[in-house]
Design an enzyme around this catalytic site. Structure first.
Site, PDB file in Angstrom:
ATOM      1  N   GLY A  28      -8.115  -9.240  -1.158  1.00  0.00           N
ATOM      2  CA  GLY A  28     -10.164  -8.571  -1.877  1.00  0.00           C
ATOM      3  C   GLY A  28     -11.088  -9.005  -0.756  1.00  0.00           C
ATOM      4  N   MET A  48       0.964  -1.352  -0.136  1.00  0.00           N
ATOM      5  CA  MET A  48      -0.309  -0.241   0.197  1.00  0.00           C
ATOM      6  C   MET A  48       0.591   1.748  -0.172  1.00  0.00           C
ATOM      7  SD  MET A  48      -2.980  -0.859   3.069  1.00  0.00           S
ATOM      8  CE  MET A  48      -1.486  -2.171   4.274  1.00  0.00           C
ATOM      9  N   GLY A  94      -5.406  -6.313   2.936  1.00  0.00           N
ATOM     10  CA  GLY A  94      -4.327  -4.883   3.084  1.00  0.00           C
ATOM     11  C   GLY A  94      -4.805  -3.283   4.539  1.00  0.00           C
ATOM     12  N   ARG A  95      -6.240  -2.807   4.176  1.00  0.00           N
ATOM     13  CA  ARG A  95      -6.122  -1.690   5.112  1.00  0.00           C
ATOM     14  C   ARG A  95      -6.583  -1.789   6.118  1.00  0.00           C
ATOM     15  NH1 ARG A  95      -4.907   2.776   1.677  1.00  0.00           N
ATOM     16  NH2 ARG A  95      -4.397   2.227  -0.271  1.00  0.00           N
ATOM     17  N   CYS A 136      -3.011  -2.391 -10.042  1.00  0.00           N
ATOM     18  CA  CYS A 136      -2.683  -0.614  -9.817  1.00  0.00           C
ATOM     19  C   CYS A 136      -3.502   0.483 -10.237  1.00  0.00           C
ATOM     20  CB  CYS A 136      -1.546  -0.107  -9.457  1.00  0.00           C
ATOM     21  SG  CYS A 136      -1.863   1.107  -8.432  1.00  0.00           S
TER      22      CYS A 136
END
Length: 499
Positions: free
Chosen positions: A299, A99, A330-331, A184
């Site tokens: 995801g 990220m 990820g986040r 991306c």
């Protein structure tokens, strides 16, 4: 006026009672009962003054366990490695996704303190940047602390020669894997940059780039991170040909797949993480169709329990088809690093214990690293160090996510950082923590991984177990498993998306 105030107070109490009697509330909601800011600020100042007088530190453990901090006060860097690294063979059951502006050295160091087994990824480094940056500045882009293994370096670009050169720069630092970004959707990357997700339209070029990277990486595995499609090129047949071309024309055998298509026109990168529908089934289909390759799912997964579900269940036939090898998050890793990673080694990798006993333990180690690394890359024109305390504090801003006084602590930290360049150019992370952590209750700082509900009768709160995930019978798949020639498309409700 008094009657109005009393009525208003009664109404507020009624609302609180209704809220308390709601069924099925998440435990994190119960914990967010913060004192007002001024009271929290006074509590922090009182603790700071008390510790200053006694010579103690708020980062000292309250248990009898000895805390070895010396290794974190003297971090070792890859540019100074004395022996070549052997690429890790540890199973990447869980990885932290690359990220931009998040997975830098400081955040990766924090993650490694929380888990010894989770695979970490760098931010994307652009091939042309590495090729043209002055030699003396290259370490800024490729250097890392040796404790970060296993670590994947992600490269971005579409020039085979430049990517090969970038892989050669990474080689002496000893990365465990080098990855090419083909997923991306950012305008700067996939638009003007002509790489990232737009590369999915040209699998032959991707294969050429990966072959050049492998040639210069001296045995470091090369992988590809991609989406399941891009714009109108979103059929399973096209995804199949993308993987088939790369696997047949390059040494790549690892694919990290974000289970959404990329929409390059009309929506932002953040919207690309939510608007295109998830197609987890497509990654399992790839694992079925390419048994010689390894596939990792990215995801829509946010918890360890969901990771367990994805690893246990598969929509394809277990008797005849391979399944995915791991999951990427990820986040959520930045939104709640303690909640996600503090128990990962025991719960997911089967270790006997987790690396950090408490948040206080974690912050004590991290502060030592920060103070030792501050100013490592020189200073700015105004004399402030690079990196500075604000760079380090960004990684831990959510370390108390869902806990008592978390917002108060973040505000106190912001107050310390505001104007620190001029007022206190030598301010350190340790000093910031000494001044601010007093607003966080000891039961929060010292609670072992997995403990919450600190308002309960238990001294350290209640242990909130992590489930084993859903069984095959309980797991519901959202779409059919695709096959080649079946006219399977990733698109859905495009009129609604672009309206």
């Amino acid at each position: 006026d008094d009657n109005n105030n009393n009525n208003k107070a009664d109404e507020e109490e009624d609302e609180e009672e209704k809220e308390e009697t709601k069924g099925g509330r998440d435990w994190t909601e119960k914990m967010v009962k913060s004192e007002n800011f001024e009271k929290g600020k006074a509590r922090a100042l009182e603790a700071y003054s008390r510790n200053a007088q006694s010579g103690e530190s708020i980062l000292t453990l309250k248990t009898d366990d000895a805390l070895n901090l010396e290794e974190h006060a003297r971090p070792k860097w890859s540019r100074d490695r004395e022996t070549a690294n052997v690429p890790s063979t540890s199973r990447a059951l869980l990885s932290i996704a690359p990220m931009m502006e998040y997975t830098h050295n400081h955040f990766r160091y924090l993650c490694r303190l929380l888990s010894k087994r989770v695979w970490l990824w760098t931010e994307m480094e652009v091939d042309m940047t590495l090729k043209h940056v002055p030699v003396e500045l290259r370490n800024k882009y490729v250097d890392f602390t040796l404790n970060q293994h296993p670590l994947v370096m992600q490269l971005g670009g579409s020039d085979a020669d430049a990517l090969g050169f970038s892989a050669s720069l990474a080689k002496p630092h000893g990365y465990d894997e080098i990855n090419l970004n083909c997923g991306c959707p950012s305008e700067k990357v996939a638009g003007k940059g002509c790489f990232g997700a737009t590369l999915m339209r040209d699998p032959d070029l991707v294969a050429e780039c990966c072959a050049a990277m492998a040639k210069n990486a001296d045995g470091i595995p090369i992988s590809v991170k991609c989406r399941i499609g891009v714009d109108g090129n979103d059929s399973y047949d096209e995804l199949y040909r993308f993987v088939e071309t790369i696997a047949s024309k390059s040494p790549v055998r690892r694919f990290h797949v974000h289970c959404r298509k990329a929409l390059l026109n009309g929506i932002s990168p953040s919207q690309n993480r939510s608007i295109p529908p998830l197609r987890h089934e497509w990654v399992y289909a790839l694992a079925r169709d390419f048994p010689e390759c390894e596939f990792f799912l990215n995801g829509g997964v946010k918890t360890l329990e969901e990771v367990k579900t994805q690893l246990r269940c598969q929509p394809t036939d277990k008797a005849t088809a391979n399944t995915i090898k791991g999951v990427m998050i990820g986040r959520q890793a930045h939104a709640d690093p303690w909640g996600l990673l503090s128990r990962a080694d025991v719960e997911l990798f089967g270790e006997s214990e987790n690396p950090c006993k408490s948040r206080r333990d974690l912050l004590a180690k991290y502060a030592k690293y920060c103070d030792a690394t501050q100013g490592k890359n020189g200073t700015m024109k105004d004399g402030s160090p690079v990196p500075a305390p604000r760079h380090f504090m960004h990684s831990i801003q959510n370390i108390f996510a869902g806990c008592t006084n978390a917002k108060i602590w973040k505000r106190l930290v912001d107050d310390q950082l505001q104007g620190s360049r001029k007022k206190e150019p030598n301010l350190t992370v340790t000093e910031i923590m000494e001044r601010t952590l007093g607003c966080i209750p000891d039961e929060v700082l010292d609670a072992p991984p997995g403990y919450a509900n600190f308002g309960s009768d238990a001294p350290a709160g209640e242990y909130v177990p992590i489930g084993e995930g859903l069984s095959e019978e309980e797991k519901e798949w959202t779409s059919e498993v695709p096959v080649v020639g079946g006219n399977f498309l990733a698109r859905k409700d495009l009129d609604r998306i672009f309206s």
